[in-house]
Design a protein around this motif. Structure first.
Motif, PDB file in Angstrom:
ATOM      1  N   MET A   1       0.849  -1.201   0.000  1.00  0.00           N
ATOM      2  CA  MET A   1       0.000   0.000   0.000  1.00  0.00           C
ATOM      3  C   MET A   1       0.881   1.246   0.000  1.00  0.00           C
ATOM      4  SD  MET A   1      -2.988   1.128   2.701  1.00  0.00           S
ATOM      5  CE  MET A   1      -1.858   1.074   4.090  1.00  0.00           C
ATOM      6  N   MET A   2       0.484   2.216  -0.822  1.00  0.00           N
ATOM      7  CA  MET A   2       1.224   3.461  -0.906  1.00  0.00           C
ATOM      8  C   MET A   2       0.530   4.549  -0.085  1.00  0.00           C
ATOM      9  SD  MET A   2       3.603   2.429  -2.712  1.00  0.00           S
ATOM     10  CE  MET A   2       4.427   4.022  -2.661  1.00  0.00           C
ATOM     11  N   ALA A   3       1.302   5.528   0.306  1.00  0.00           N
ATOM     12  CA  ALA A   3       0.772   6.724   0.954  1.00  0.00           C
ATOM     13  C   ALA A   3       1.065   7.913   0.045  1.00  0.00           C
ATOM     14  CB  ALA A   3       1.414   6.923   2.322  1.00  0.00           C
ATOM     15  N   TYR A   4       0.179   8.894   0.047  1.00  0.00           N
ATOM     16  CA  TYR A   4       0.292  10.036  -0.861  1.00  0.00           C
ATOM     17  C   TYR A   4       0.253  11.333  -0.054  1.00  0.00           C
ATOM     18  CZ  TYR A   4      -0.917   6.327  -4.094  1.00  0.00           C
ATOM     19  OH  TYR A   4      -0.930   5.142  -4.795  1.00  0.00           O
ATOM     20  N   PHE A   5       1.202  12.223  -0.371  1.00  0.00           N
ATOM     21  CA  PHE A   5       1.334  13.476   0.364  1.00  0.00           C
ATOM     22  C   PHE A   5       1.364  14.623  -0.643  1.00  0.00           C
ATOM     23  CE2 PHE A   5       3.703  16.625   2.954  1.00  0.00           C
ATOM     24  CZ  PHE A   5       2.942  16.566   4.127  1.00  0.00           C
ATOM     25  N   GLY A  31      -5.714   5.252  -0.711  1.00  0.00           N
ATOM     26  CA  GLY A  31      -4.914   4.776   0.424  1.00  0.00           C
ATOM     27  C   GLY A  31      -4.796   5.864   1.463  1.00  0.00           C
ATOM     28  N   ILE A  32      -3.606   6.009   2.024  1.00  0.00           N
ATOM     29  CA  ILE A  32      -3.358   7.035   3.038  1.00  0.00           C
ATOM     30  C   ILE A  32      -2.980   8.334   2.319  1.00  0.00           C
ATOM     31  CG2 ILE A  32      -1.982   7.636   5.062  1.00  0.00           C
ATOM     32  CD1 ILE A  32      -1.354   4.540   5.185  1.00  0.00           C
ATOM     33  N   VAL A  33      -3.740   9.380   2.546  1.00  0.00           N
ATOM     34  CA  VAL A  33      -3.520  10.650   1.849  1.00  0.00           C
ATOM     35  C   VAL A  33      -3.424  11.770   2.878  1.00  0.00           C
ATOM     36  CG1 VAL A  33      -4.360  12.260   0.104  1.00  0.00           C
ATOM     37  CG2 VAL A  33      -4.843   9.810  -0.129  1.00  0.00           C
ATOM     38  N   GLY A  34      -2.390  12.594   2.756  1.00  0.00           N
ATOM     39  CA  GLY A  34      -2.227  13.748   3.621  1.00  0.00           C
ATOM     40  C   GLY A  34      -1.708  14.930   2.836  1.00  0.00           C
ATOM     41  N   TRP A  35      -1.584  16.054   3.509  1.00  0.00           N
ATOM     42  CA  TRP A  35      -1.065  17.234   2.822  1.00  0.00           C
ATOM     43  C   TRP A  35      -0.291  18.110   3.795  1.00  0.00           C
ATOM     44  CZ3 TRP A  35      -2.787  22.381   3.806  1.00  0.00           C
ATOM     45  CH2 TRP A  35      -3.880  22.485   4.676  1.00  0.00           C
ATOM     46  N   ARG A  48       7.913  14.026   8.053  1.00  0.00           N
ATOM     47  CA  ARG A  48       8.342  13.016   9.025  1.00  0.00           C
ATOM     48  C   ARG A  48       7.146  12.473   9.808  1.00  0.00           C
ATOM     49  NH1 ARG A  48       9.210  12.284  14.173  1.00  0.00           N
ATOM     50  NH2 ARG A  48       8.479  14.390  14.675  1.00  0.00           N
ATOM     51  N   ARG A  49       6.291  13.369  10.260  1.00  0.00           N
ATOM     52  CA  ARG A  49       5.112  12.931  11.013  1.00  0.00           C
ATOM     53  C   ARG A  49       4.180  12.089  10.136  1.00  0.00           C
ATOM     54  NH1 ARG A  49       4.996  18.378  12.984  1.00  0.00           N
ATOM     55  NH2 ARG A  49       3.175  18.751  11.660  1.00  0.00           N
ATOM     56  N   PHE A  50       4.005  12.528   8.887  1.00  0.00           N
ATOM     57  CA  PHE A  50       3.132  11.777   7.990  1.00  0.00           C
ATOM     58  C   PHE A  50       3.703  10.390   7.707  1.00  0.00           C
ATOM     59  CE2 PHE A  50       1.911  10.504   3.642  1.00  0.00           C
ATOM     60  CZ  PHE A  50       0.539  10.438   3.814  1.00  0.00           C
ATOM     61  N   SER A  51       5.016  10.307   7.531  1.00  0.00           N
ATOM     62  CA  SER A  51       5.630   9.002   7.237  1.00  0.00           C
ATOM     63  C   SER A  51       5.469   8.045   8.406  1.00  0.00           C
ATOM     64  CB  SER A  51       7.111   9.176   6.882  1.00  0.00           C
ATOM     65  OG  SER A  51       7.877   9.534   8.021  1.00  0.00           O
ATOM     66  N   GLN A  52       5.566   8.558   9.634  1.00  0.00           N
ATOM     67  CA  GLN A  52       5.357   7.711  10.807  1.00  0.00           C
ATOM     68  C   GLN A  52       3.927   7.180  10.848  1.00  0.00           C
ATOM     69  OE1 GLN A  52       6.535  10.303  14.032  1.00  0.00           O
ATOM     70  NE2 GLN A  52       8.602   9.449  14.109  1.00  0.00           N
ATOM     71  N   GLN A  53       2.992   8.064  10.572  1.00  0.00           N
ATOM     72  CA  GLN A  53       1.586   7.670  10.550  1.00  0.00           C
ATOM     73  C   GLN A  53       1.340   6.638   9.450  1.00  0.00           C
ATOM     74  OE1 GLN A  53      -1.027  10.857   9.433  1.00  0.00           O
ATOM     75  NE2 GLN A  53      -2.757   9.496   9.081  1.00  0.00           N
ATOM     76  N   ALA A  54       1.902   6.905   8.250  1.00  0.00           N
ATOM     77  CA  ALA A  54       1.686   5.997   7.125  1.00  0.00           C
ATOM     78  C   ALA A  54       2.304   4.630   7.384  1.00  0.00           C
ATOM     79  CB  ALA A  54       2.264   6.617   5.852  1.00  0.00           C
ATOM     80  N   GLN A  57       0.309   2.406   9.516  1.00  0.00           N
ATOM     81  CA  GLN A  57      -0.882   1.879   8.863  1.00  0.00           C
ATOM     82  C   GLN A  57      -0.535   0.915   7.725  1.00  0.00           C
ATOM     83  OE1 GLN A  57      -3.996   4.861   8.086  1.00  0.00           O
ATOM     84  NE2 GLN A  57      -2.890   6.260   9.433  1.00  0.00           N
ATOM     85  N   GLY A  58       0.744   0.560   7.620  1.00  0.00           N
ATOM     86  CA  GLY A  58       1.145  -0.452   6.655  1.00  0.00           C
ATOM     87  C   GLY A  58       1.621   0.048   5.311  1.00  0.00           C
ATOM     88  N   ALA A  59       1.842   1.354   5.169  1.00  0.00           N
ATOM     89  CA  ALA A  59       2.323   1.883   3.892  1.00  0.00           C
ATOM     90  C   ALA A  59       3.764   1.448   3.643  1.00  0.00           C
ATOM     91  CB  ALA A  59       2.224   3.401   3.875  1.00  0.00           C
ATOM     92  N   GLU A  60       4.102   1.264   2.361  1.00  0.00           N
ATOM     93  CA  GLU A  60       5.445   0.834   1.980  1.00  0.00           C
ATOM     94  C   GLU A  60       6.281   1.972   1.409  1.00  0.00           C
ATOM     95  OE1 GLU A  60       4.594  -2.252  -0.768  1.00  0.00           O
ATOM     96  OE2 GLU A  60       3.867  -3.653   0.749  1.00  0.00           O
ATOM     97  N   GLY A  61       5.664   3.076   1.099  1.00  0.00           N
ATOM     98  CA  GLY A  61       6.381   4.213   0.546  1.00  0.00           C
ATOM     99  C   GLY A  61       5.468   5.413   0.432  1.00  0.00           C
ATOM    100  N   ILE A  62       6.065   6.575   0.184  1.00  0.00           N
ATOM    101  CA  ILE A  62       5.318   7.826   0.082  1.00  0.00           C
ATOM    102  C   ILE A  62       5.555   8.453  -1.286  1.00  0.00           C
ATOM    103  CG2 ILE A  62       5.026  10.162   1.006  1.00  0.00           C
ATOM    104  CD1 ILE A  62       6.003   9.113   3.692  1.00  0.00           C
ATOM    105  N   VAL A  63       4.485   8.867  -1.914  1.00  0.00           N
ATOM    106  CA  VAL A  63       4.541   9.621  -3.164  1.00  0.00           C
ATOM    107  C   VAL A  63       4.171  11.067  -2.846  1.00  0.00           C
ATOM    108  CG1 VAL A  63       3.529   9.923  -5.444  1.00  0.00           C
ATOM    109  CG2 VAL A  63       3.973   7.616  -4.579  1.00  0.00           C
ATOM    110  N   ILE A  64       5.029  12.002  -3.216  1.00  0.00           N
ATOM    111  CA  ILE A  64       4.775  13.424  -2.942  1.00  0.00           C
ATOM    112  C   ILE A  64       4.487  14.147  -4.256  1.00  0.00           C
ATOM    113  CG2 ILE A  64       5.761  15.583  -2.092  1.00  0.00           C
ATOM    114  CD1 ILE A  64       7.316  14.038  -0.055  1.00  0.00           C
TER     115      ILE A  64
END
Length: 231
Positions: A1-5, A31-35, A48-54, A57-64
């Motif tokens: 699962m990916m996370a998106y910022f 998936g996990i989406v923040g801004w 950093r805070r978003f990556s910890q949260q993601a 929740q099982g995220a494998e990486g962050i796309v910005i």
């Protein structure tokens, strides 16, 4: 699962903040989406805070995805080192800025045609390469370019249309979600209307988080391949 910022410029005006919250809500199906914002609070700390949260929740990486419309200093100078300083618990992939995304440019062209606009008004930049980039974009969209950082730019675009025999011009604001800059442009357009009383002016103030715009963001994010760590 990916996370998106998503990264925006940031504004004390509540309208852009509400728009960003709405977009994240509408994209939650990915998936996990923040801004976060480049201005104001520390962007590395926000990431950093978003990556910890993601990660929790099982995220494998962050796309910005940077929600910037021009390749100015924020995109070229400010954003990359800010992201490099982020002590992310997950690998990060930084996408090209929104304004340079082909999906967004195709959407913009359709939006301008739908509004029957004649002039595209952007903020501008101190970077000299931004002007030719913006002029190419306007040529693709079939509109006259105007930039706030170029004195008399909007006046010139209007006068060109007047010289061509047109009696009206619609200005499309190349801004996201409103705010202080858009309020200033409203006043500028009103002043120009007094200056050119026989040429009717109207203004589409800013790009809004419509369903079609959010679909563009979703398409951009869904097209991202597997994330690899930033070197």
């Amino acid at each position: 699962m990916m996370a998106y910022f998503l990264v925006s410029h940031g504004s004390p005006d509540p309208a852009p903040q509400q728009s960003m919250a709405l977009i994240c809500q509408q994209l939650a199906g990915l998936g996990i989406v923040g801004w976060g914002t480049l201005e104001g609070a520390s962007l590395p700390e926000q990431i950093r805070r978003f990556s910890q949260q993601a990660q929790s929740q099982g995220a494998e990486g962050i796309v910005i995805l940077p929600l910037f419309l021009l390749p100015g200093n924020h995109v070229v100078v400010d954003l990359p080192p800010a992201i490099a300083r982020a002590k992310s618990a997950l690998p990060i992939e930084l996408l090209p800025f929104l304004g340079g995304q082909p999906l967004f440019q195709a959407w913009l062209q359709q939006a301008i045609a739908r509004e029957s606009a004649h002039i595209l008004l952007g903020h501008g930049s101190r970077r000299p390469e931004v002007l030719p980039w913006f002029e190419r974009l306007c040529q693709t969209c079939g509109v006259h370019p105007a930039l706030l950082t170029q004195a008399g730019s909007l006046d010139h675009a209007i006068e060109v249309r007047m010289a061509q025999g047109y009696t009206s011009s619609k200005v499309y604001g190349y801004f996201l979600f409103g705010g202080k800059t858009v309020n200033q442009v409203h006043r500028q357009v009103a002043t120009l209307q007094v200056r050119y009383p026989h040429h009717s002016l109207s203004f589409v103030p800013a790009i809004q988080p419509t369903p079609s715009f959010i679909n563009v963001l979703q398409g951009i994010l869904q097209a991202v391949p597997l994330v690899e760590p930033v070197a």
